[in-house]
Design a protein around this motif. Structure first.
Motif, PDB file in Angstrom:
ATOM      1  N   ARG A 232       0.834  -1.220   0.000  1.00  0.00           N
ATOM      2  CA  ARG A 232       0.000   0.000   0.000  1.00  0.00           C
ATOM      3  C   ARG A 232       0.864   1.263   0.000  1.00  0.00           C
ATOM      4  O   ARG A 232       0.522   2.256  -0.638  1.00  0.00           O
ATOM      5  CB  ARG A 232      -0.940   0.004   1.210  1.00  0.00           C
ATOM      6  CG  ARG A 232      -2.064  -0.999   1.069  1.00  0.00           C
ATOM      7  CD  ARG A 232      -3.205  -0.704   2.047  1.00  0.00           C
ATOM      8  NE  ARG A 232      -4.087  -1.844   2.196  1.00  0.00           N
ATOM      9  CZ  ARG A 232      -4.946  -2.275   1.273  1.00  0.00           C
ATOM     10  NH1 ARG A 232      -5.039  -1.638   0.130  1.00  0.00           N
ATOM     11  NH2 ARG A 232      -5.705  -3.328   1.494  1.00  0.00           N
ATOM     12  N   GLN A 233       2.000   1.202   0.761  1.00  0.00           N
ATOM     13  CA  GLN A 233       2.907   2.371   0.799  1.00  0.00           C
ATOM     14  C   GLN A 233       3.361   2.772  -0.604  1.00  0.00           C
ATOM     15  O   GLN A 233       3.643   3.933  -0.879  1.00  0.00           O
ATOM     16  CB  GLN A 233       4.151   2.041   1.626  1.00  0.00           C
ATOM     17  CG  GLN A 233       3.952   2.202   3.138  1.00  0.00           C
ATOM     18  CD  GLN A 233       5.068   1.514   3.918  1.00  0.00           C
ATOM     19  OE1 GLN A 233       6.141   1.246   3.384  1.00  0.00           O
ATOM     20  NE2 GLN A 233       4.812   1.237   5.186  1.00  0.00           N
ATOM     21  N   GLN A 234       3.445   1.795  -1.483  1.00  0.00           N
ATOM     22  CA  GLN A 234       3.910   2.069  -2.858  1.00  0.00           C
ATOM     23  C   GLN A 234       2.736   2.105  -3.847  1.00  0.00           C
ATOM     24  O   GLN A 234       2.940   2.052  -5.067  1.00  0.00           O
ATOM     25  CB  GLN A 234       4.909   0.990  -3.299  1.00  0.00           C
ATOM     26  CG  GLN A 234       6.136   0.871  -2.429  1.00  0.00           C
ATOM     27  CD  GLN A 234       6.964   2.153  -2.381  1.00  0.00           C
ATOM     28  OE1 GLN A 234       7.125   2.819  -3.387  1.00  0.00           O
ATOM     29  NE2 GLN A 234       7.456   2.494  -1.199  1.00  0.00           N
ATOM     30  N   ASN A 235       1.523   2.194  -3.289  1.00  0.00           N
ATOM     31  CA  ASN A 235       0.306   2.233  -4.126  1.00  0.00           C
ATOM     32  C   ASN A 235       0.208   1.055  -5.097  1.00  0.00           C
ATOM     33  O   ASN A 235      -0.210   1.215  -6.250  1.00  0.00           O
ATOM     34  CB  ASN A 235       0.239   3.546  -4.923  1.00  0.00           C
ATOM     35  CG  ASN A 235       0.044   4.713  -3.990  1.00  0.00           C
ATOM     36  OD1 ASN A 235      -0.748   4.633  -3.041  1.00  0.00           O
ATOM     37  ND2 ASN A 235       0.792   5.778  -4.215  1.00  0.00           N
TER      38      ASN A 235
ATOM     39  N   GLN B 151      -1.636  -2.134  -6.168  1.00  0.00           N
ATOM     40  CA  GLN B 151      -2.899  -2.874  -6.017  1.00  0.00           C
ATOM     41  C   GLN B 151      -2.585  -4.364  -6.011  1.00  0.00           C
ATOM     42  O   GLN B 151      -1.658  -4.810  -6.698  1.00  0.00           O
ATOM     43  CB  GLN B 151      -3.831  -2.579  -7.190  1.00  0.00           C
ATOM     44  CG  GLN B 151      -4.142  -1.111  -7.409  1.00  0.00           C
ATOM     45  CD  GLN B 151      -5.011  -0.548  -6.294  1.00  0.00           C
ATOM     46  OE1 GLN B 151      -6.006  -1.156  -5.934  1.00  0.00           O
ATOM     47  NE2 GLN B 151      -4.616   0.578  -5.733  1.00  0.00           N
TER      48      GLN B 151
END
Ligand SMILES: [Fe+2]
Length: 389
Positions: A55-58, A60
């Motif tokens: 999530r930190q690196q977006n 999915q």
């Protein structure tokens, strides 16, 4: 003589290696992973760590958290369908050998269709499938670095061995900190599995100079630390050594094959649901004793590499030290006998021929330094009942 060696493209090894998961995905050119794991990984909070990193690196991702221990061909079907429907571009396998073996099979079937039994040995799985990033949370199976997966056939209960370069994970993230909360029973069973990989690879008829170096290094790392990781769960140095040893043992057997212990172990697992490492442990002293005449020098060297003796001048002493050590490990780590595990003697006896046939059919016994006939395997199963552990 040329040896074709197969390894993961990327291996991130050491404390906090898990943090390099997003970088590893970028290096593989992947951006839409599906995580393949089990409920325990969710409960222990490992899944949350992986999720946070993505999530930190977006990034999915999808999640299949339903893998089962000792997976079979039906336990992976829902994941195959999910991966095909959602068009993920890689799989992240988080867990022990069962999760990683499941992910390898899911990647293969999602990419190429068919049924798992189509791919069992002697078939060579050379197909290129979705990349798998393996994150082991046990120090044992070495599946993160092997071109092997073991999936049971739900119709026949056979543990199908599938092998080939198409089953090697694209990347392995080997972070020993993920083994810190391992229950001691699982640390013991998976640790003895790793030791068995190192010994069987070293004495294998397919052993080569490359696999020997991995096996020797693995024995040196595993032997002095196997009991420590079970009895001192906070011993970080022991955990780190054990984790690396298990991976190197995986590389060794992936490039040299396992032998009679693994061949006889899989049928015990299928019929009596004994965990893989534990059934190896039950077999290891007896089968090693049987196999000694097939590779006396190499078994003596095993005793030396495990630190049991200083040199191999006295081969008989080396062999005795090795057998004594294997028995002692089982005693200290409280490996149960088959009877203590709950195996019924009458049922065991009735399955002896069937188990021996399955052991032979797996092909592993033919790599053993001393190759047994069907009747020899039946006799060895009888002996293991009397001797185990
Ligand atoms: Fe194994």
């Amino acid at each position: 003589m040329v040896n074709s060696i197969v390894l993961p493209k990327i291996m991130q090894i050491g404390a906090d290696a898990l943090n390099l998961l997003p970088d590893t995905l970028v290096s593989l050119g992947c951006c839409f992973p599906c995580i393949i794991t089990d409920k325990t990984m969710v409960e222990l909070g490992y899944m949350a760590k992986v999720e946070a990193l993505l999530r930190q690196q977006n990034i999915q991702f999808g999640l299949f958290a339903e893998t089962m221990p000792e997976p079979n061909d039906t336990s992976i079907l829902a994941a195959v369908e999910m991966v095909q429907t959602n068009h993920y571009d890689c799989l992240i396998a988080l867990g022990g050998g069962s999760a990683i073996d499941s992910a390898k099979a899911i990647a293969l079937l999602a990419s190429h269709g068919g049924k798992m039994r189509d791919y069992k040995v002697p078939y060579q799985v050379n197909e290129i499938s979705l990349p798998v990033v393996a994150i082991p949370t046990t120090a044992g199976t070495g599946s993160e670095a092997t071109r092997v997966t073991v999936i049971s056939d739900s119709a026949t209960d056979e543990k199908m061995l599938c092998m080939g370069s198409g089953l090697i994970p694209a990347a392995a993230i080997i972070d020993y900190q993920l083994t810190l909360s391992l229950p001691s029973r699982i640390a013991a069973d998976t640790g003895i599995d790793a030791l068995t990989h190192a010994i069987e690879a070293y004495v294998s008829r397919k052993a080569n100079l490359f696999s020997d170096q991995q096996a020797i290094a693995a024995m040196k790392l595993i032997a002095p630390n196997l009991i420590k990781v079970c009895q001192e769960p906070d011993n970080l140095a022991a955990k780190e050594a054990m984790m690396l040893g298990a991976t190197l043992a995986g590389i060794a057997f992936s490039n040299a094959s396992v032998g009679l212990v693994h061949g006889m172990s899989r049928p015990i697992g299928v019929h009596f649901h004994v965990p893989h490492g534990m059934s190896n442990a039950m077999l290891l002293p007896t089968i090693t004793e049987y196999s000694l005449p097939g590779a006396p020098l190499k078994y003596a060297e095993c005793a030396m590499h495990m630190g049991l003796i200083n040199n191999i001048e006295d081969e008989a002493l080396a062999h005795q030290s090795l057998i004594n050590e294997l028995k002692q490990i089982n005693q200290i780590l409280a490996v149960p006998t088959l009877a203590q595990f709950g195996v019924e003697k009458a049922q065991y006896d009735s399955l002896l021929t069937n188990m021996a046939e399955q052991a032979l059919a797996s092909g592993s016994p033919s790599n053993n330094p001393k190759t047994p006939a069907l009747n020899d395997i039946i006799e060895l199963y009888r002996k293991v009942w009397v001797n185990s552990p």
